[in-house]
Motif scaffolding. Structure first.
Motif, PDB file in Angstrom:
ATOM      1  N   VAL A   1     -15.890  39.391 -15.337  1.00 67.67           N
ATOM      2  CA  VAL A   1     -14.517  40.352 -15.156  1.00 67.67           C
ATOM      3  C   VAL A   1     -14.517  40.729 -13.559  1.00 67.67           C
ATOM      4  O   VAL A   1     -13.845  40.600 -12.876  1.00 67.67           O
ATOM      5  CB  VAL A   1     -14.767  41.532 -15.776  1.00 67.67           C
ATOM      6  N   SER A   2     -15.905  40.952 -13.079  1.00 65.70           N
ATOM      7  CA  SER A   2     -16.113  41.428 -11.638  1.00 65.70           C
ATOM      8  C   SER A   2     -15.839  40.292 -10.558  1.00 65.70           C
ATOM      9  O   SER A   2     -14.978  40.192  -9.613  1.00 65.70           O
ATOM     10  CB  SER A   2     -17.631  41.798 -11.484  1.00 65.70           C
ATOM     11  N   LEU A   3     -16.143  39.265 -11.090  1.00 62.35           N
ATOM     12  CA  LEU A   3     -15.950  37.738 -10.303  1.00 62.35           C
ATOM     13  C   LEU A   3     -14.492  37.644 -10.160  1.00 62.35           C
ATOM     14  O   LEU A   3     -13.806  37.341  -9.255  1.00 62.35           O
ATOM     15  CB  LEU A   3     -16.671  36.709 -11.129  1.00 62.35           C
ATOM     16  N   ILE A   4     -13.660  37.822 -11.494  1.00 62.66           N
ATOM     17  CA  ILE A   4     -12.298  37.561 -11.446  1.00 62.66           C
ATOM     18  C   ILE A   4     -11.470  38.602 -10.601  1.00 62.66           C
ATOM     19  O   ILE A   4     -10.725  38.351  -9.747  1.00 62.66           O
ATOM     20  CB  ILE A   4     -11.614  37.746 -13.083  1.00 62.66           C
ATOM     21  N   LEU A   5     -12.157  39.829 -10.470  1.00 64.64           N
ATOM     22  CA  LEU A   5     -11.240  40.748  -9.686  1.00 64.64           C
ATOM     23  C   LEU A   5     -11.715  40.779  -8.182  1.00 64.64           C
ATOM     24  O   LEU A   5     -10.773  40.937  -7.412  1.00 64.64           O
ATOM     25  CB  LEU A   5     -11.913  42.124 -10.169  1.00 64.64           C
ATOM     26  N   THR A   6     -12.989  40.244  -7.976  1.00 70.25           N
ATOM     27  CA  THR A   6     -13.354  39.845  -6.851  1.00 70.25           C
ATOM     28  C   THR A   6     -12.157  38.705  -6.129  1.00 70.25           C
ATOM     29  O   THR A   6     -11.825  38.749  -4.962  1.00 70.25           O
ATOM     30  CB  THR A   6     -14.723  39.199  -6.691  1.00 70.25           C
ATOM     31  N   LEU A   7     -12.168  37.700  -6.878  1.00 71.99           N
ATOM     32  CA  LEU A   7     -11.164  36.569  -6.675  1.00 71.99           C
ATOM     33  C   LEU A   7      -9.821  36.975  -6.320  1.00 71.99           C
ATOM     34  O   LEU A   7      -9.022  36.729  -5.443  1.00 71.99           O
ATOM     35  CB  LEU A   7     -11.261  35.302  -7.524  1.00 71.99           C
ATOM     36  N   PHE A   8      -9.163  38.005  -7.052  1.00 78.90           N
ATOM     37  CA  PHE A   8      -8.075  38.401  -7.126  1.00 78.90           C
ATOM     38  C   PHE A   8      -7.968  39.419  -5.805  1.00 78.90           C
ATOM     39  O   PHE A   8      -6.944  39.184  -4.885  1.00 78.90           O
ATOM     40  CB  PHE A   8      -7.614  39.650  -8.293  1.00 78.90           C
ATOM     41  N   THR A   9      -8.967  40.093  -5.456  1.00 80.32           N
ATOM     42  CA  THR A   9      -9.087  40.892  -4.454  1.00 80.32           C
ATOM     43  C   THR A   9      -9.111  39.897  -2.814  1.00 80.32           C
ATOM     44  O   THR A   9      -8.287  40.304  -1.992  1.00 80.32           O
ATOM     45  CB  THR A   9     -10.355  41.649  -4.073  1.00 80.32           C
ATOM     46  N   ALA A  10      -9.566  38.861  -2.972  1.00 77.13           N
ATOM     47  CA  ALA A  10      -9.593  37.905  -1.970  1.00 77.13           C
ATOM     48  C   ALA A  10      -8.321  37.267  -1.739  1.00 77.13           C
ATOM     49  O   ALA A  10      -7.807  37.382  -0.633  1.00 77.13           O
ATOM     50  CB  ALA A  10     -10.640  36.619  -2.356  1.00 77.13           C
TER      51      ALA A  10
ATOM     52  N   LEU B   1     -19.721  46.465  -8.089  1.00 77.28           N
ATOM     53  CA  LEU B   1     -20.530  47.917  -8.031  1.00 77.28           C
ATOM     54  C   LEU B   1     -19.871  48.618  -9.329  1.00 77.28           C
ATOM     55  O   LEU B   1     -20.281  49.555  -9.682  1.00 77.28           O
ATOM     56  CB  LEU B   1     -20.384  48.387  -6.692  1.00 77.28           C
ATOM     57  N   LEU B   2     -18.598  48.633  -9.469  1.00 75.49           N
ATOM     58  CA  LEU B   2     -17.993  49.168 -10.478  1.00 75.49           C
ATOM     59  C   LEU B   2     -18.005  48.768 -11.998  1.00 75.49           C
ATOM     60  O   LEU B   2     -17.702  49.623 -12.814  1.00 75.49           O
ATOM     61  CB  LEU B   2     -16.439  49.422  -9.917  1.00 75.49           C
ATOM     62  N   ILE B   3     -18.005  47.489 -12.025  1.00 68.81           N
ATOM     63  CA  ILE B   3     -17.776  46.900 -13.405  1.00 68.81           C
ATOM     64  C   ILE B   3     -19.210  46.380 -13.849  1.00 68.81           C
ATOM     65  O   ILE B   3     -19.669  45.613 -13.000  1.00 68.81           O
ATOM     66  CB  ILE B   3     -16.662  45.847 -13.419  1.00 68.81           C
ATOM     67  N   GLN B   4     -19.441  46.258 -15.142  1.00 60.27           N
ATOM     68  CA  GLN B   4     -20.804  46.028 -15.476  1.00 60.27           C
ATOM     69  C   GLN B   4     -20.661  44.350 -15.869  1.00 60.27           C
ATOM     70  O   GLN B   4     -21.549  43.614 -15.855  1.00 60.27           O
ATOM     71  CB  GLN B   4     -21.196  46.548 -16.909  1.00 60.27           C
ATOM     72  N   ASN B   5     -19.534  44.045 -16.339  1.00 60.25           N
ATOM     73  CA  ASN B   5     -19.393  42.644 -16.677  1.00 60.25           C
ATOM     74  C   ASN B   5     -19.248  41.667 -15.508  1.00 60.25           C
ATOM     75  O   ASN B   5     -17.995  41.837 -14.909  1.00 60.25           O
ATOM     76  CB  ASN B   5     -18.001  42.165 -17.678  1.00 60.25           C
ATOM     77  N   PRO B   6     -20.226  40.988 -15.242  1.00 58.01           N
ATOM     78  CA  PRO B   6     -20.309  39.894 -14.080  1.00 58.01           C
ATOM     79  C   PRO B   6     -18.982  39.109 -13.979  1.00 58.01           C
ATOM     80  O   PRO B   6     -18.560  38.741 -12.807  1.00 58.01           O
ATOM     81  CB  PRO B   6     -21.410  39.356 -14.225  1.00 58.01           C
TER      82      PRO B   6
ATOM     83  N   LYS C   1     -25.788  44.179 -10.645  1.00 60.69           N
ATOM     84  CA  LYS C   1     -26.240  44.847  -9.512  1.00 60.69           C
ATOM     85  C   LYS C   1     -27.250  43.890  -8.562  1.00 60.69           C
ATOM     86  O   LYS C   1     -27.185  44.001  -7.464  1.00 60.69           O
ATOM     87  CB  LYS C   1     -27.506  45.937 -10.210  1.00 60.69           C
ATOM     88  N   ILE C   2     -27.766  42.900  -9.358  1.00 59.53           N
ATOM     89  CA  ILE C   2     -28.371  41.870  -8.561  1.00 59.53           C
ATOM     90  C   ILE C   2     -27.388  41.199  -7.567  1.00 59.53           C
ATOM     91  O   ILE C   2     -27.528  40.903  -6.518  1.00 59.53           O
ATOM     92  CB  ILE C   2     -29.335  41.055  -9.635  1.00 59.53           C
ATOM     93  N   ILE C   3     -26.331  40.709  -8.459  1.00 62.33           N
ATOM     94  CA  ILE C   3     -25.192  40.055  -7.556  1.00 62.33           C
ATOM     95  C   ILE C   3     -25.013  40.913  -6.488  1.00 62.33           C
ATOM     96  O   ILE C   3     -24.665  40.410  -5.242  1.00 62.33           O
ATOM     97  CB  ILE C   3     -24.155  39.827  -8.551  1.00 62.33           C
ATOM     98  N   ALA C   4     -24.498  42.140  -6.655  1.00 61.12           N
ATOM     99  CA  ALA C   4     -23.965  43.113  -5.669  1.00 61.12           C
ATOM    100  C   ALA C   4     -24.791  42.900  -4.408  1.00 61.12           C
ATOM    101  O   ALA C   4     -24.550  43.071  -3.170  1.00 61.12           O
ATOM    102  CB  ALA C   4     -23.481  44.180  -6.233  1.00 61.12           C
TER     103      ALA C   4
END
Length: 293
Positions: free
Chosen positions: A232-241, A225-230, A165-168
């Motif tokens: 895992v979220s970062l990996i998905l963000t990099l994949f999205t990029a 915003l959708l995933i609690q584990n930061p 939440k803080i990261i987002a």
């Protein structure tokens, strides 16, 4: 020696492609607003129908169009732009030219179709004048800056905060602020150009830059915003990029006839490289200052 059955099969396939192309160009000529482009599309549509009739004279067979392809390419052209849709279609026509070249012993009909196809491509390249392509440089500026800056920032925030939440929230504030800053910079830069057209379109250039930036920010922050584990979220963000980089560069490579592979790899490496460095900076900051959130 060429097998007659194979030749007829190939001719029937190209005959189907021609009637399909005829319907695509016809539908687009009705739907687009630019009258000069519409006239050229209509003429090409008529030529495609002529090619169909010429091939029919060789095969003595009627064939049905590929209706799914008609709807698909019409949709692509209307959503992603006439230039992109038509040039994507033209890539298929390039393959058709190669097949025609293998059948030149069928006489002047095939040679005539080949000549028409070459004229088509030249006309299509010359006819397109889409606003979205005129501002592609502004879109590139916004997209590149958002990808490099925000993927790096989110990577650093991930280890420093380890709270999605803080990261987002931090990433959103950083991204929105940067989008306004980048749009303002693009506006001022365009206003300083000697080209009068660039000065007049400065506001639109800034708008395209800002919109590209904001959309990229939203897509990159979404995993947090959708995933609690930061992590895992970062990996998905990099994949999205990487997906954004792939999609955008493919679009440009088709619409602008520029190489895809080199541009994609370069842009992906820069974004992921900055993210890696920023992640290490986040680690160092947390270790050195001992900040716990």
């Amino acid at each position: 020696m060429i097998d007659e059955k194979q030749v007829k099969k190939a001719l029937l396939e190209e005959q189907k492609n021609e009637i399909t192309g005829h319907l695509i160009y016809k539908k687009l000529s009705v739907k687009i607003k630019d009258k000069s482009n519409a006239k050229i599309l209509k003429r090409i549509s008529d030529d495609e129908l002529k090619h169909y009739e010429q091939l029919k004279s060789l095969t003595q067979t009627d064939v049905s169009p590929k209706f799914f392809k008609v709807h698909l390419y019409t949709f692509i052209s209307l959503v992603f732009g006439l230039t992109f849709g038509i040039k994507l279609l033209e890539k298929g026509e390039d393959q058709a030219q190669y097949q025609y070249a293998q059948m030149l012993d069928n006489g002047d009909v095939i040679q005539g179709i080949l000549s028409d196809e070459e004229v088509h491509e030249q006309e299509l390249i010359a006819m397109i004048d889409e606003e979205r392509l005129n501002y592609i440089g502004s879109v590139v500026l916004g997209l590149n800056d958002a990808l490099v800056e925000l993927t790096g920032a989110l990577a650093g925030y991930t280890f420093a905060f380890q709270n999605t939440k803080i990261i987002a929230l931090t990433g959103l504030i950083t991204g929105i602020s940067a989008s306004f800053s980048m749009a303002a910079s693009e506006y001022l830069s365009s206003r300083q150009e000697e080209d009068e057209l660039a000065q007049k379109t400065a506001a639109k250039s800034a708008l395209y830059t800002g919109i590209a930036y904001v959309i990229t920010v939203a897509l990159l922050i979404m995993p947090f915003l959708l995933i609690q584990n930061p992590f895992v979220s970062l990996i998905l963000t990099l994949f999205t990029a990487v997906v954004i980089i792939f999609g955008f560069n493919y679009y440009i490579s088709v619409a602008k006839d520029v190489p895809f592979k080199k541009r994609f790899i370069e842009m992906a490496l820069i974004s992921l490289g900055v993210s890696g460095i920023s992640f290490l900076v986040g680690v160092a900051v947390k270790v050195i200052f001992g900040i716990e959130i």
